[in-house]
Design a protein around this motif. Sequence first.
Motif, PDB file in Angstrom:
ATOM      1  N   PHE A 193       0.820  -1.210   0.000  1.00 44.17           N
ATOM      2  CA  PHE A 193       0.000   0.000   0.000  1.00 44.17           C
ATOM      3  C   PHE A 193       0.855   1.262   0.000  1.00 44.17           C
ATOM      4  CE2 PHE A 193      -3.280  -2.968   1.416  1.00 44.17           C
ATOM      5  CZ  PHE A 193      -4.271  -2.627   0.520  1.00 44.17           C
ATOM      6  N   HIS A 194       1.982   1.210   0.684  1.00 42.21           N
ATOM      7  CA  HIS A 194       2.892   2.357   0.662  1.00 42.21           C
ATOM      8  C   HIS A 194       3.363   2.633  -0.767  1.00 42.21           C
ATOM      9  CE1 HIS A 194       6.631   4.642   1.150  1.00 42.21           C
ATOM     10  NE2 HIS A 194       6.016   5.161   2.212  1.00 42.21           N
ATOM     11  N   ALA A 195       3.620   1.581  -1.522  1.00 40.39           N
ATOM     12  CA  ALA A 195       4.045   1.734  -2.916  1.00 40.39           C
ATOM     13  C   ALA A 195       2.944   2.355  -3.779  1.00 40.39           C
ATOM     14  CB  ALA A 195       4.464   0.378  -3.490  1.00 40.39           C
ATOM     15  N   MET A 196       1.696   2.326  -3.290  1.00 37.85           N
ATOM     16  CA  MET A 196       0.570   2.967  -3.985  1.00 37.85           C
ATOM     17  C   MET A 196       0.282   4.350  -3.399  1.00 37.85           C
ATOM     18  SD  MET A 196      -2.042  -0.185  -4.741  1.00 37.85           S
ATOM     19  CE  MET A 196      -1.961  -1.008  -3.156  1.00 37.85           C
ATOM     20  N   ASP A 197       1.300   4.964  -2.771  1.00 38.00           N
ATOM     21  CA  ASP A 197       1.242   6.330  -2.251  1.00 38.00           C
ATOM     22  C   ASP A 197       0.349   6.517  -1.036  1.00 38.00           C
ATOM     23  OD1 ASP A 197       3.111   7.306  -4.063  1.00 38.00           O
ATOM     24  OD2 ASP A 197       1.576   7.719  -5.575  1.00 38.00           O
ATOM     25  N   ALA A 198       0.145   5.465  -0.247  1.00 37.07           N
ATOM     26  CA  ALA A 198      -0.635   5.594   0.989  1.00 37.07           C
ATOM     27  C   ALA A 198       0.305   5.683   2.183  1.00 37.07           C
ATOM     28  CB  ALA A 198      -1.554   4.383   1.160  1.00 37.07           C
ATOM     29  N   ASN A 199      -0.101   6.430   3.192  1.00 37.07           N
ATOM     30  CA  ASN A 199       0.574   6.399   4.489  1.00 37.07           C
ATOM     31  C   ASN A 199      -0.090   5.294   5.296  1.00 37.07           C
ATOM     32  OD1 ASN A 199       2.224   8.521   3.830  1.00 37.07           O
ATOM     33  ND2 ASN A 199       1.378   9.942   5.322  1.00 37.07           N
ATOM     34  N   ILE A 200       0.723   4.401   5.858  1.00 32.60           N
ATOM     35  CA  ILE A 200       0.217   3.208   6.524  1.00 32.60           C
ATOM     36  C   ILE A 200       0.607   3.219   7.993  1.00 32.60           C
ATOM     37  CG2 ILE A 200       0.257   0.678   6.556  1.00 32.60           C
ATOM     38  CD1 ILE A 200      -1.089   1.903   4.078  1.00 32.60           C
ATOM     39  N   LEU A 201      -0.370   2.883   8.844  1.00 33.44           N
ATOM     40  CA  LEU A 201      -0.145   2.843  10.290  1.00 33.44           C
ATOM     41  C   LEU A 201      -0.129   1.411  10.798  1.00 33.44           C
ATOM     42  CD1 LEU A 201      -2.675   5.596  11.392  1.00 33.44           C
ATOM     43  CD2 LEU A 201      -0.206   5.830  11.103  1.00 33.44           C
ATOM     44  N   PRO A 202       0.779   1.106  11.740  1.00 30.00           N
ATOM     45  CA  PRO A 202       0.704  -0.172  12.440  1.00 30.00           C
ATOM     46  C   PRO A 202      -0.379  -0.059  13.512  1.00 30.00           C
ATOM     47  CG  PRO A 202       2.536   1.107  13.290  1.00 30.00           C
ATOM     48  CD  PRO A 202       1.919   1.920  12.186  1.00 30.00           C
ATOM     49  N   ILE A 203      -1.231  -1.062  13.601  1.00 33.58           N
ATOM     50  CA  ILE A 203      -2.378  -1.013  14.512  1.00 33.58           C
ATOM     51  C   ILE A 203      -2.243  -2.107  15.568  1.00 33.58           C
ATOM     52  CG2 ILE A 203      -4.890  -1.225  14.687  1.00 33.58           C
ATOM     53  CD1 ILE A 203      -4.000   1.274  13.134  1.00 33.58           C
ATOM     54  N   ARG A 204      -2.549  -1.726  16.789  1.00 37.44           N
ATOM     55  CA  ARG A 204      -2.625  -2.706  17.879  1.00 37.44           C
ATOM     56  C   ARG A 204      -4.093  -2.966  18.170  1.00 37.44           C
ATOM     57  NH1 ARG A 204       2.323  -0.610  20.925  1.00 37.44           N
ATOM     58  NH2 ARG A 204       3.969  -1.578  19.677  1.00 37.44           N
ATOM     59  N   ASN A 205      -4.371  -3.768  19.146  1.00 38.79           N
ATOM     60  CA  ASN A 205      -5.748  -4.130  19.486  1.00 38.79           C
ATOM     61  C   ASN A 205      -6.670  -2.923  19.556  1.00 38.79           C
ATOM     62  OD1 ASN A 205      -5.023  -6.835  19.712  1.00 38.79           O
ATOM     63  ND2 ASN A 205      -4.419  -6.572  21.832  1.00 38.79           N
ATOM     64  N   ASN A 206      -7.923  -3.135  19.168  1.00 38.31           N
ATOM     65  CA  ASN A 206      -8.967  -2.111  19.248  1.00 38.31           C
ATOM     66  C   ASN A 206      -8.738  -0.913  18.330  1.00 38.31           C
ATOM     67  OD1 ASN A 206     -10.435  -3.599  21.149  1.00 38.31           O
ATOM     68  ND2 ASN A 206      -9.141  -2.816  22.792  1.00 38.31           N
ATOM     69  N   LYS A 207      -8.152  -1.147  17.190  1.00 41.86           N
ATOM     70  CA  LYS A 207      -8.018  -0.124  16.135  1.00 41.86           C
ATOM     71  C   LYS A 207      -7.111   1.039  16.529  1.00 41.86           C
ATOM     72  CE  LYS A 207     -12.736  -1.062  14.625  1.00 41.86           C
ATOM     73  NZ  LYS A 207     -14.033  -0.496  14.270  1.00 41.86           N
ATOM     74  N   VAL A 208      -6.234   0.841  17.499  1.00 47.99           N
ATOM     75  CA  VAL A 208      -5.395   1.925  18.004  1.00 47.99           C
ATOM     76  C   VAL A 208      -4.036   1.914  17.302  1.00 47.99           C
ATOM     77  CG1 VAL A 208      -4.276   2.861  20.058  1.00 47.99           C
ATOM     78  CG2 VAL A 208      -6.542   1.823  20.237  1.00 47.99           C
ATOM     79  N   PRO A 209      -3.637   3.034  16.682  1.00 42.07           N
ATOM     80  CA  PRO A 209      -2.314   3.095  16.082  1.00 42.07           C
ATOM     81  C   PRO A 209      -1.216   2.893  17.130  1.00 42.07           C
ATOM     82  CG  PRO A 209      -3.684   4.850  15.220  1.00 42.07           C
ATOM     83  CD  PRO A 209      -4.433   4.229  16.379  1.00 42.07           C
ATOM     84  N   ALA A 210      -0.189   2.158  16.742  1.00 43.54           N
ATOM     85  CA  ALA A 210       0.923   1.842  17.643  1.00 43.54           C
ATOM     86  C   ALA A 210       1.972   2.941  17.669  1.00 43.54           C
ATOM     87  CB  ALA A 210       1.559   0.519  17.231  1.00 43.54           C
ATOM     88  N   ILE A 211       1.754   3.992  16.901  1.00 42.94           N
ATOM     89  CA  ILE A 211       2.707   5.108  16.825  1.00 42.94           C
ATOM     90  C   ILE A 211       1.949   6.422  16.964  1.00 42.94           C
ATOM     91  CG2 ILE A 211       4.326   3.848  15.346  1.00 42.94           C
ATOM     92  CD1 ILE A 211       3.124   5.654  13.011  1.00 42.94           C
ATOM     93  N   GLU A 212       2.674   7.494  17.208  1.00 41.38           N
ATOM     94  CA  GLU A 212       2.129   8.855  17.158  1.00 41.38           C
ATOM     95  C   GLU A 212       2.085   9.200  15.667  1.00 41.38           C
ATOM     96  OE1 GLU A 212       1.476  12.433  16.484  1.00 41.38           O
ATOM     97  OE2 GLU A 212       0.598  11.709  18.334  1.00 41.38           O
TER      98      GLU A 212
END
Length: 158
Positions: free
Chosen positions: A11-30
């Motif tokens: 997806f990044h190669a298709m120009d999207a910014n991608i977030l790593p997600i932990r339980n309950n739809k919460v991004p693992a990063i700021e």
Amino acid sequence: MNNLLSVAELFHAMDANILPIRNNKVPAIEWASLQTNRQSIEELKSYDWSRCTGLGIVCGINGYTCIDIDNAKDDDTRKKVLNVLGLEETYKWQVRSGSGSGYHIWIHLDEPLPVRNESGVIKGSSKDGSFKQIEIRWNECQTLLPPSLHASGNTYEW
């Protein structure tokens, strides 16, 4: 290689910014900076994908926009939205949520929506009870992608 990272790289190669997600739809990063700035592939690879349960696209970057249908009683609402958009029922960029009663229809906007709205989400509810809520998620939010794990134990599927 971690399967989530592999999908994230696609997806990044298709120009999207991608977030790593932990339980309950919460991004693992700021991720505030990723709402306005393009993510580098090095940054994407630096995340701890081994402890994640899913991945999400940051809505708005490079036109990624999601129509999110929650708690649909059946498939009719999804079909109606596709029809209004002039898309076939077999349109490839649609997802059944892990709950089994929701849908994500991804579209690309060349320009931002001309609305006055403090957030990047426009919400509406069903008049006839056929779904709980529909959102146009066009900025300042993120939406999960397959093969993310839902709290129910099911996965999001194309």
